[in-house]
Structure formats: structure tokens, C-alpha cells
Design an enzyme around this catalytic site. Structure first.
Site, PDB file in Angstrom:
ATOM      1  N   ASP A   1       0.841  -1.204   0.000  1.00 36.14           N
ATOM      2  CA  ASP A   1       0.000   0.000   0.000  1.00 36.14           C
ATOM      3  C   ASP A   1       0.875   1.252   0.000  1.00 36.14           C
ATOM      4  O   ASP A   1       0.376   2.379  -0.029  1.00 36.14           O
ATOM      5  CB  ASP A   1      -1.037  -0.005   1.129  1.00 36.14           C
ATOM      6  CG  ASP A   1      -0.418  -0.020   2.513  1.00 36.14           C
ATOM      7  OD1 ASP A   1       0.819  -0.156   2.615  1.00 36.14           O
ATOM      8  OD2 ASP A   1      -1.180   0.100   3.504  1.00 36.14           O
ATOM      9  N   SER A   2       2.211   1.049  -0.018  1.00 36.45           N
ATOM     10  CA  SER A   2       3.132   2.165  -0.260  1.00 36.45           C
ATOM     11  C   SER A   2       2.860   2.780  -1.633  1.00 36.45           C
ATOM     12  O   SER A   2       3.356   3.855  -1.945  1.00 36.45           O
ATOM     13  CB  SER A   2       4.588   1.685  -0.194  1.00 36.45           C
ATOM     14  OG  SER A   2       4.793   0.570  -1.033  1.00 36.45           O
TER      15      SER A   2
ATOM     16  N   ASP B   1      -1.015  -6.075  -0.053  1.00 36.84           N
ATOM     17  CA  ASP B   1      -1.327  -5.463   1.234  1.00 36.84           C
ATOM     18  C   ASP B   1      -2.829  -5.282   1.404  1.00 36.84           C
ATOM     19  O   ASP B   1      -3.523  -4.883   0.459  1.00 36.84           O
ATOM     20  CB  ASP B   1      -0.690  -4.058   1.302  1.00 36.84           C
ATOM     21  CG  ASP B   1       0.569  -4.038   2.137  1.00 36.84           C
ATOM     22  OD1 ASP B   1       0.730  -4.915   3.004  1.00 36.84           O
ATOM     23  OD2 ASP B   1       1.400  -3.137   1.903  1.00 36.84           O
TER      24      ASP B   1
ATOM     25  N   GLU C   1      -1.041  -5.395   8.546  1.00 44.92           N
ATOM     26  CA  GLU C   1      -0.224  -4.674   9.529  1.00 44.92           C
ATOM     27  C   GLU C   1      -0.782  -4.838  10.942  1.00 44.92           C
ATOM     28  O   GLU C   1      -1.995  -4.803  11.142  1.00 44.92           O
ATOM     29  CB  GLU C   1      -0.198  -3.174   9.193  1.00 44.92           C
ATOM     30  CG  GLU C   1       0.600  -2.861   7.943  1.00 44.92           C
ATOM     31  CD  GLU C   1       0.737  -1.363   7.705  1.00 44.92           C
ATOM     32  OE1 GLU C   1       0.468  -0.559   8.631  1.00 44.92           O
ATOM     33  OE2 GLU C   1       1.123  -1.001   6.582  1.00 44.92           O
TER      34      GLU C   1
ATOM     35  N   GLU D   1       9.538  -3.787  10.507  1.00 40.45           N
ATOM     36  CA  GLU D   1       9.909  -2.478   9.953  1.00 40.45           C
ATOM     37  C   GLU D   1      10.410  -1.537  11.046  1.00 40.45           C
ATOM     38  O   GLU D   1       9.776  -1.362  12.096  1.00 40.45           O
ATOM     39  CB  GLU D   1       8.684  -1.855   9.239  1.00 40.45           C
ATOM     40  CG  GLU D   1       9.005  -0.486   8.640  1.00 40.45           C
ATOM     41  CD  GLU D   1       8.023  -0.044   7.555  1.00 40.45           C
ATOM     42  OE1 GLU D   1       7.114  -0.807   7.203  1.00 40.45           O
ATOM     43  OE2 GLU D   1       8.194   1.092   7.066  1.00 40.45           O
TER      44      GLU D   1
HETATM   45  O1  KIV Z   1       3.608  -1.068   1.599  1.00 37.55           O
HETATM   46  C1  KIV Z   1       4.757  -1.504   1.520  1.00 37.55           C
HETATM   47  O2  KIV Z   1       5.479  -1.305   0.532  1.00 37.55           O
HETATM   48  C2  KIV Z   1       5.262  -2.272   2.645  1.00 37.55           C
HETATM   49  C3  KIV Z   1       6.725  -2.569   2.662  1.00 37.55           C
HETATM   50  C4  KIV Z   1       7.461  -1.357   3.052  1.00 37.55           C
HETATM   51  C5  KIV Z   1       7.059  -3.722   3.526  1.00 37.55           C
HETATM   52  O3  KIV Z   1       4.538  -2.605   3.522  1.00 37.55           O
END
Ligand code: KIV
Length: 245
Positions: A44-45, A83, A113, A174
Site C-alpha cells: 500500500d506504499s 497489502d 499490519e 519495519e
Molecule cells: O507497503 C509496503 O510497501 C510495505 C513494505 C514497506 C514492507 O509494507
């Protein structure tokens, strides 16, 4: 040829240098897959690096499904994990429906998460969908955690044990001090995958745009392996010059 998910996950457990990177589109997914990256994460980044939001909170299920479909078209070999976005796991029944939507879009498992949504995690695993945990700094809690800060609580060891007990197949750690990440890794049998958590994890993950020098707000811990922004600027300048010849 796609390897059977459970067999692939068992293989990953025995590996100590798991390589995981993010992808959000077909072209990058195809490159990462051909480089034998073990796990491709539709993170979700994408809220930050693709959509330009300040954090991941505005990312929706529709965004994740759209990008998962694009990535899935480019992945033949790697384990594709998506995610579960902010608030998509609050209610166990809805969480399972949402996880199924990501699997229908092409994911072979989901990442969730934190540990607050324990019941949802359990429900999804019971339904046969592999779940990856994510502890330490969890970007969806950026406001509650007071910003992007290293997470030092030894309680994370117990959280990792709880996640292992409920059946997650691995855990992203993280922004945790390296010694704590090492302790967590030694306390559980499933694989840990670190990001800004030092070398003592079973694998490492980075946001691909950060390691390629494509995202201007990359965190300090993310090593830049190439400055693609510079290369792109050079290519665009050359193209523009060609037009004035
Ligand atoms: O959303 C993402 O890219 C992540 C990574 C940083 C592990 O959760």
C-alpha cells in the site's frame, strides 16, 4: 510456471536470504519476476510512490485490486502478496471478503499490519489464505505512532509469537533496532523479513522506487542502488535535443 503456494511458502521458510520487493504495475512486475525475486509485494506504499499521497491511509481496496491485477499479469514465478489497506481488516467477515477479492485479483496471499485485527487475521488464515504479518513501525498507524519512528518495544517479541501461533507464514519487521529484530527472528520459526531492521532477519524487503532512486521522499535507511531519476532526466534531455536538430 507458478509454483504451488504452500510448497513455495515451505521452501521460503528454509531460506535465509529471502528477497522481497514491491511492484505496482505490469512492467516492473515482469522485471522483478525475471530477476528471481522471491516475493513481490503490491504494497500500500503505492499510496505514496504512485498516487502521491502523504501516507498510506487514503489507499482503498479498489486501488489495491487495480494494481494487484496489473502486477499479476507480469508475475509467473514469484510469490505475489498484496497489502490489505487501512481499515480493510477491522471486521473479520469483511476482512475475509476483502482478502478474497485480492486473491481473485491474482494475489497468492495478503499482508496485514499490526496485531489489533487478530480475529481477522485468524479468520483469513482459517479460510486458507496465506497471511504475512507486519510489526514494528506499521505505516497505517503513522498518526498513533507519532510519525516515522524506530519502534523499540520488547513487546514486539510477544506480538511475533502470537502471530506465529495464529498461523502467519512470515513477518515483516519495519524500523526496529537490529538487536531486537535478531531476538524476534530467534524467537520464532517462521521467516522474518526486515526493512530498516538490520541484517539479522531471514530476508530483506525494500520499496523498489526507493532502491532505484525514483522516489524523492525515500527513508534514510533505504539504500539507493542506482539513481534512475538522474538517468531518466538525461534520457528526456537527449530526446528533447533530438527534436531541435
Ligand atoms: O507497503 C509496503 O510497501 C510495505 C513494505 C514497506 C514492507 O509494507
Amino acid at each position: 510456471m507458478k509454483r504451488k503456494t504452500s510448497k513455495f511458502i515451505n521452501l521460503l521458510q528454509k531460506k535465509s536470504n529471502i528477497v522481497m520487493l514491491t511492484a505496482y504495475d505490469y512492467s516492473f512486475a515482469k522485471i522483478l519476476d525475471s530477476c528471481e525475486v522471491d516475493i513481490i509485494l503490491v504494497g500500500d506504499s503505492l499510496g505514496n510512490v504512485i498516487l502521491g499521497y502523504e501516507n498510506t491511509l487514503p489507499v482503498t481496496m479498489e486501488d489495491m485490486i487495480h494494481h494487484t491485477k496489473a502486477v499479476a499479469r507480469g508475475v509467473k514465478r514469484a510469490l505475489l502478496i498484496s497489502d490489505m489497506p487501512y481499515k480493510s481488516t477491522l471486521v473479520p467477515k469483511t476482512a475475509l471478503e476483502n482478502a478474497r477479492r485480492l486473491v481473485d485479483a491474482g494475489a497468492r496471499g495478503v499482508k496485514i499490519e499490526g496485531i489489533d485485527n487478530f480475529e481477522s487475521i485468524s479468520e483469513i488464515i482459517q479460510a486458507g489464505i496465506p497471511v504475512m504479518g507486519h510489526l514494528g513501525f506499521t505505516p497505517q498507524n503513522v498518526k498513533e505512532l507519532g510519525g516515522y519512528k524506530i519502534q523499540r518495544s520488547p513487546q514486539i517479541i510477544d506480538e511475533a509469537k502470537e502471530l506465529e501461533k495464529v498461523g502467519v507464514f512470515s513477518i515483516v519487521l519495519e524500523m526496529i533496532p537490529p538487536e531486537l529484530a535478531g531476538k524476534i527472528t530467534d524467537s520464532i520459526k517462521i521467516a522474518t523479513i526486515g526493512i530498516g531492521a538490520g541484517p539479522l532477519c531471514n530476508g530483506q524487503v525494500l520499496v523498489t522506487y526507493d532502491m532505484l532512486g525514483l522516489y524523492p521522499n525515500a527513508p534514510k535507511f533505504a539504500k539507493k542502488y542506482v539513481d534512475l531519476e538522474k538517468e531518466i532526466r538525461k534520457a528526456i534531455k537527449e530526446f528533447a535535443e533530438d527534436q531541435s536538430k
